[in-house]
Design a protein around this motif. Structure first.
Motif, mmCIF file in Angstrom:
data_model
loop_
_atom_site.group_PDB
_atom_site.id
_atom_site.type_symbol
_atom_site.label_atom_id
_atom_site.label_comp_id
_atom_site.label_asym_id
_atom_site.label_seq_id
_atom_site.Cartn_x
_atom_site.Cartn_y
_atom_site.Cartn_z
ATOM 1 N N ASP A 30 0.822 -1.207 0.000
ATOM 2 C CA ASP A 30 0.000 0.000 0.000
ATOM 3 C C ASP A 30 0.857 1.259 0.000
ATOM 4 O OD1 ASP A 30 0.822 0.252 2.626
ATOM 5 O OD2 ASP A 30 -1.175 0.266 3.493
ATOM 6 N N LEU A 31 0.208 2.380 -0.192
ATOM 7 C CA LEU A 31 0.898 3.657 -0.355
ATOM 8 C C LEU A 31 1.764 4.018 0.848
ATOM 9 C CD1 LEU A 31 1.242 6.333 -1.983
ATOM 10 C CD2 LEU A 31 -0.607 7.204 -0.562
ATOM 11 N N ALA A 88 -3.005 11.585 2.215
ATOM 12 C CA ALA A 88 -3.508 10.402 1.518
ATOM 13 C C ALA A 88 -4.503 9.643 2.401
ATOM 14 C CB ALA A 88 -2.347 9.491 1.126
ATOM 15 N N CYS A 91 -7.781 11.208 2.361
ATOM 16 C CA CYS A 91 -8.444 10.982 1.076
ATOM 17 C C CYS A 91 -8.953 9.549 0.951
ATOM 18 C CB CYS A 91 -7.494 11.301 -0.075
ATOM 19 S SG CYS A 91 -7.149 13.055 -0.228
ATOM 20 N N ILE A 93 -7.406 6.470 1.235
ATOM 21 C CA ILE A 93 -6.690 5.449 0.473
ATOM 22 C C ILE A 93 -6.971 4.088 1.108
ATOM 23 C CG2 ILE A 93 -4.825 6.960 -0.270
ATOM 24 C CD1 ILE A 93 -3.170 5.419 1.988
ATOM 25 N N ASP A 94 -6.862 3.063 0.322
ATOM 26 C CA ASP A 94 -7.054 1.721 0.839
ATOM 27 C C ASP A 94 -5.791 1.261 1.550
ATOM 28 O OD1 ASP A 94 -9.622 1.532 -0.210
ATOM 29 O OD2 ASP A 94 -8.886 0.801 -2.139
#
Length: 120
Positions: A30-31, A88, A91, A93-94
């Motif tokens: 993930d990010l 993020a 926002c 994110i997953d």
């Protein structure tokens, strides 16, 4: 001769850390984990390469900017990574499905409950 050897070792170590950072960016799920890999290993890799440049030239006109850039990267990278990661997260994110603890979610929920109590 010794400065060339030290410079070469630092260049190889810096390149290795940069490779590790790039592999982490590609392979992690993930990010937030990708950002962690790029910040930690990338900062160390860039710092080692700049230190190698300072050793290779052994001149104050090159060493001073190199050390200044290293300090700037060490100060800037974690702060920027934190701000980008938090943005993020807001926002939506997953996160990786294996994420067990989400401390930021708990903090946000606590902050929202405190805000509701003070406005009521």
């Amino acid at each position: 001769m010794i400065l060339e050897i030290i410079s070469g070792i630092l260049l190889l170590l810096g390149a290795a850390f940069m490779l590790i950072a790039s592999i982490g960016v590609v392979r992690l799920p993930d990010l937030l984990m990708r950002m962690h890999a790029s910040t930690k290993a990338g900062t160390l890799g860039a710092g080692l390469i700049l230190l190698a440049v300072a050793f290779a030239f052994a001149d104050l006109a090159v060493s001073t900017p190199s050390l200044t850039i290293i300090n700037f990267i060490i100060i800037k990278a974690p702060v920027a990574d934190h701000i980008i990661g938090r943005a993020a997260y807001y926002c939506n994110i997953d996160l990786w499905k294996g994420t067990i603890v989400d401390e930021l979610k708990e903090e946000i929920e606590h902050r929202n409950s405190v805000d509701k109590d003070t406005h009521s």
